[in-house]
Design a protein around this motif. Sequence first.
Motif, short mmCIF file in Angstrom:
data_model
loop_
_atom_site.label_atom_id
_atom_site.label_comp_id
_atom_site.label_asym_id
_atom_site.label_seq_id
_atom_site.Cartn_x
_atom_site.Cartn_y
_atom_site.Cartn_z
N ILE A 1 41.75 47.55 17.62
CA ILE A 1 41.15 47.20 16.42
C ILE A 1 39.72 47.12 16.46
O ILE A 1 39.19 47.55 15.41
CB ILE A 1 41.88 45.82 16.14
N SER A 2 39.14 46.22 17.59
CA SER A 2 37.63 46.38 17.71
C SER A 2 36.92 47.63 17.41
O SER A 2 35.80 47.97 16.82
CB SER A 2 37.08 45.36 18.54
N ASP B 1 38.17 50.35 16.38
CA ASP B 1 38.64 51.06 15.19
C ASP B 1 37.73 50.50 13.91
O ASP B 1 37.16 51.21 13.20
CB ASP B 1 39.83 50.47 14.57
N MET B 2 37.57 49.22 14.04
CA MET B 2 36.63 48.60 13.05
C MET B 2 35.01 49.06 13.22
O MET B 2 34.39 49.26 12.30
CB MET B 2 36.65 47.08 12.97
#
Lengths: 157, 384
Positions: free
Chosen positions: A81-82, A84-85
């Motif tokens: 996620i991190s 990805d963001m």
Amino acid sequence: MSNTENLIKELVEKHGKCRNSLMAVLQGVVAKEKYLSEDAMKKVAEHMDVSAADVYGTASFYTFLDTVPRGRNVIRVCQTISCDMAGKDEIIEALEATLKIKVGETTHDGNFSLLVANCMGWCHMGPVMLINDDVYTELTPQKAMEALEKYVVSTNN
Amino acid sequence: MSTKKVDIIFDAGCAVYDVLDKGLAMPKDDVINEIINSGLKGRGGAGFPTGLKWKFAAAEQADKKYIICNADEGEPGTFKDREILTKVPQKVFVGMALCSHATGAEEGYIYLRGEYNYMLKELQEKIDIFNNQLQQRGVNFTIKIKSGSGAYVCGEETALMESMEGKRGEPRNKPPFPTVAGYNAKPTIINNVETFVYTTMIVRMGANDFKSLGTADSSGSKVFSVSGDTPNAGIFELELGMKLNDFVDEWGDGDTKAVQVGGASGHCVPRKNFGETVIGFEGIPTGGSMMIFNSSRSMYNVLKNYLEFFVEESCGQCTPCRVGCQQLLKGIELIKKGDRKPSYLDDLKKLAESMKISAKCGLGQSVANPFISIIDNFKEEIIY
């Protein structure tokens, strides 16, 4: 005796011929050959006195113990996620365009494999990738390309 | 109130070998009691009282006991252990040596995740020096490294032991607990990297000083890994028991809509609950991961990313987790596409609830945490 078998013999001698050493032996083979061939796994089984099924069972469980051929340099881009963001898609697209391969593939010259992986523990400095054991943080497409160059040079020498 | 920064873990002024000598000079029961009195709970996320763990292992009669430092830090959003092993590894080693003194274990291992292979060489050099120091003191304890190979589930303590035994990293049934039968079926104390550092620092500062920080249920401080939509990402040691509101005031970007506390397997807290949410064992416990999302983020994408993570990392041993993770992911994709009615979410929630009670280990049991907390608070983002 093949190079692989010699390597396996050395690794078994170094780590000890017991089941507890299996991971270390397999890791040693992957470090040198980038993946575990069927032949390598059979030889590990033979030299460690465990069944080939057990060796394959262990090897196939772990993401970093590849059982399909990989390039001389393995790129793993973090997809969690991190990262990805922080824009991992852009990095993957740039790598795919430059290397002319898709995620999961290896370049024709066998120099690079491009893979994705889960969280690598650099969430505050994403996007992140590993090339072999080396970490590259806070990537931009530009920085990712620069990182690749180091590995192109080393194989030409 | 605001968050309180603490400087215990990374305190550079700590003479580690003095702490080692102080601890080694204490009767072993005193070391254990000091840790019990401090109220220290495991900092990996599960929060088992550390002192009790040591006490149970000390009471076991066995020809061999082991100590394992769990450095298989794989929870998305967590990167503190890497920082600790880079900056203050000696404090980890001292904690392990004190544990050896207290429990009688003579072999110690650091299980380092494969993603951290880059630090292997340097860490090994530091371990060699430390082992040498122990030998000079006549202490019968040595530390070795074992490497992982990229499996999140190996952070689960029994899966980690399976991996150390050269097997697939599939969690075992508990009981027996590791303090009774762990690595090689011998009594084993397994603690997180950060936990070992706190044991070192508690022996140094005393249980009462440690307890003066935090709350009754969550004594002391904790290292937090802050990432996501924040102008100030990184590692921060903070007093436990803070309100999430105070944390967001300091680390948010002014537009925070949710914080995922405890990584992918943790809880998603929406803005409306920041004021009442306590970070600690009485509220939301965490291994330290704080991921901040601002209003530009789609919580559907966040949930989907988590579920993809769990689908890949589920070891596949038990059906609830293997099939459940896949179906949860498939389910939200179908709803998003309009192939299932929004009410299908209720069925998915039931599935997540049943995984919580039927999955074999913490991985499968905790998928319900992000799933239900995101569905309940951001339902419209999942459906439309």
